[in-house]
Design an enzyme around this catalytic site. Structure first.
Site, PDB file in Angstrom:
ATOM      1  N   CYS A  30      -1.821  -7.181   2.877  1.00  0.00           N
ATOM      2  CA  CYS A  30      -2.340  -8.452   3.392  1.00  0.00           C
ATOM      3  C   CYS A  30      -3.713  -8.298   4.026  1.00  0.00           C
ATOM      4  CB  CYS A  30      -1.348  -9.041   4.392  1.00  0.00           C
ATOM      5  SG  CYS A  30       0.135  -9.720   3.601  1.00  0.00           S
ATOM      6  N   LYS A  33      -6.633 -10.157   2.201  1.00  0.00           N
ATOM      7  CA  LYS A  33      -6.742 -11.608   2.174  1.00  0.00           C
ATOM      8  C   LYS A  33      -8.157 -12.052   2.539  1.00  0.00           C
ATOM      9  CE  LYS A  33      -3.414 -14.157   3.880  1.00  0.00           C
ATOM     10  NZ  LYS A  33      -2.338 -14.699   4.745  1.00  0.00           N
ATOM     11  N   THR A  61      -1.366 -27.947   6.797  1.00  0.00           N
ATOM     12  CA  THR A  61      -1.345 -27.115   8.003  1.00  0.00           C
ATOM     13  C   THR A  61      -1.303 -25.624   7.688  1.00  0.00           C
ATOM     14  OG1 THR A  61       1.075 -27.234   8.202  1.00  0.00           O
ATOM     15  CG2 THR A  61      -0.218 -28.928   9.347  1.00  0.00           C
ATOM     16  N   ALA A  62      -1.758 -25.236   6.499  1.00  0.00           N
ATOM     17  CA  ALA A  62      -1.774 -23.818   6.106  1.00  0.00           C
ATOM     18  C   ALA A  62      -0.411 -23.183   6.301  1.00  0.00           C
ATOM     19  CB  ALA A  62      -2.847 -23.059   6.889  1.00  0.00           C
ATOM     20  N   ASP A  64       3.469 -21.680   5.180  1.00  0.00           N
ATOM     21  CA  ASP A  64       3.803 -20.514   4.376  1.00  0.00           C
ATOM     22  C   ASP A  64       4.162 -20.854   2.941  1.00  0.00           C
ATOM     23  OD1 ASP A  64       3.713 -18.382   6.485  1.00  0.00           O
ATOM     24  OD2 ASP A  64       5.168 -19.733   7.393  1.00  0.00           O
ATOM     25  N   ASP A  81       2.647 -14.908  -3.561  1.00  0.00           N
ATOM     26  CA  ASP A  81       1.916 -13.923  -2.760  1.00  0.00           C
ATOM     27  C   ASP A  81       1.760 -12.651  -3.579  1.00  0.00           C
ATOM     28  OD1 ASP A  81       0.815 -12.415  -0.576  1.00  0.00           O
ATOM     29  OD2 ASP A  81       1.872 -13.772   0.784  1.00  0.00           O
ATOM     30  N   ASP A 104       7.841 -15.717   2.779  1.00  0.00           N
ATOM     31  CA  ASP A 104       7.368 -17.096   2.935  1.00  0.00           C
ATOM     32  C   ASP A 104       8.506 -18.099   2.792  1.00  0.00           C
ATOM     33  OD1 ASP A 104       4.761 -16.276   3.350  1.00  0.00           O
ATOM     34  OD2 ASP A 104       4.153 -16.554   1.265  1.00  0.00           O
ATOM     35  N   GLY A 152       7.315 -14.033 -15.602  1.00  0.00           N
ATOM     36  CA  GLY A 152       6.079 -13.719 -14.900  1.00  0.00           C
ATOM     37  C   GLY A 152       4.879 -13.723 -15.825  1.00  0.00           C
ATOM     38  N   HIS A 153       3.806 -13.093 -15.360  1.00  0.00           N
ATOM     39  CA  HIS A 153       2.563 -13.053 -16.129  1.00  0.00           C
ATOM     40  C   HIS A 153       1.825 -11.774 -15.780  1.00  0.00           C
ATOM     41  CE1 HIS A 153      -0.749 -14.561 -18.489  1.00  0.00           C
ATOM     42  NE2 HIS A 153      -1.579 -14.402 -17.479  1.00  0.00           N
TER      43      HIS A 153
END
Length: 365
Positions: A30, A33, A61-62, A64, A81, A104, A152-153
């Protein structure tokens, strides 16, 4: 995704020649970021899209994760994430990234139901076994959480990247946003601070085996207690402490709730070895960027040592849940944490009304 991953592996170099994962990354976990101040500037320029009435939590409000009401008893929690390596061991990297991504969902009071893998690898430089071990690590965490990785990717990139899209469910009345704290609430932190400092020591080649094991123990501990906390009436707001550090994510609670907060430095749970490294000046670059972004909204004691500020701004990869709850609910919240294996969970501060004309602020004492 499986076919794509297999073709990527076929082009990779032999395992014995594969370099360390962290040598590719300019920042890890993290700590990579985008700094909070720059992120706010970028998002302020982003056009506002459709906001249907079913969208209970979006970007305002940002928080999770996004939350979308499905019906009277179910809401979908959606998040993603991913990051660059914080450790060299590929299996551990996968475990840490997956644990962090699922956090999150727990922070919203939800329960995960499935995940999708996000994979970016420099396929000409990493052996098939290395890439496979990253995926195995992530899958092991999802098995522990009781969910499948359903797809997924994957892409070919210069820096290794791994993470998840996480989907979960929560009752609409039990969503725990970061904007619903109340004046008089106490703040409970579930995990100790200092993961970023340990990662910085690791990158310098100074972290010993015991320190690495401690780092791994905290970063791979699922925050699944969040689902139980969301069921408690006295729990008003939650978030998880990650890349912006304790101070940054608590400020998001303050701003979203229109309140201020005070934190007692002596009450903060800390990783013991991280304290030693921080005292010696070891810190991530993200810690300084975090302070530059929001330090003007923090009242910091003039006599507090620099190492304490380092730990309060330290980017936490897969950090703990931060809970704002009624004082009467604090014993039950602490019990829930401790019975779930979070032995260092502690009351660290309180929420309060903003001082006149000062707006939302965070004070350490």
């Amino acid at each position: 995704m499986a076919g794509t991953i297999r073709s990527m592996m076929d082009a990779a170099i032999p395992f014995e020649e594969s370099p360390k994962l962290t040598q590719f990354a300019h920042g890890g976990g993290c700590g990579c970021k985008i700094a909070p101040g720059l992120l706010r500037e970028i998002l302020a320029r982003a056009p506002q899209g459709l906001v249907p009435p079913e969208l209970m939590v979006g970007t305002e409000t940002a928080d999770d994760a996004a939350v979308y009401r499905l019906n009277a008893t179910q809401a979908l929690v959606a998040t993603t994430d991913f990051f660059t390596p914080i450790v060299d061991d590929p299996y551990d990297f996968g475990r840490i990234a997956a644990t962090n991504a699922l956090s999150d969902i727990y922070a919203m009071g939800g329960t995960p139901i499935l995940a999708l893998a996000l994979v970016g690898m420099p396929i000409a430089k990493l052996a098939p076994e290395v890439i496979g071990r990253v995926l195995e690590g992530g899958a092991s965490v999802c098995r522990e959480a009781g969910i499948p990785i359903a797809g997924g990717h994957s892409i070919d990139v210069l820096e290794p990247i791994y993470g998840l899209v996480g989907l979960g469910l929560v009752h609409p009345d039990r969503v725990r946003r970061n904007a619903d704290a109340q004046a008089g609430d106490v703040l409970v932190l579930g995990k100790p601070l200092g993961v970023g400092v340990l990662s910085a020591a690791l990158k310098k080649g100074q972290l010993d085996g015991a320190g690495y094991a401690e780092m791994l123990r905290h970063t791979t501990q699922l925050n699944r207690v969040g689902a139980a906390l969301g069921q408690m009436d006295g729990v008003h707001a939650m978030t998880d402490v990650t890349g912006f550090g304790l101070a940054g994510h608590l400020l998001e609670i303050c701003r979203g709730s229109g309140l201020s907060a005070q934190v007692e430095l002596a009450s903060l749970p800390l990783i013991g070895s991280a304290v030693q490294w921080a005292r010696e000046g070891v810190a991530t670059g993200a810690s300084g960027r975090n302070w530059a972004a929001y330090g003007s909204d923090v009242d910091w004691p003039a006599d507090a040592p620099e190492w304490q500020r380092t730990l309060c701004t330290d980017p936490q990869t897969s950090g703990g849940l931060l809970v704002s709850c009624a004082a009467s609910a604090a014993p039950a919240v602490l019990q829930a944490f401790q019975s779930s294996g979070f032995a260092q969970a502690a009351v660290v501060g309180r929420m309060q009304a903003c001082e006149h004309d000062r707006g939302s602020r965070l004070a350490f004492a």
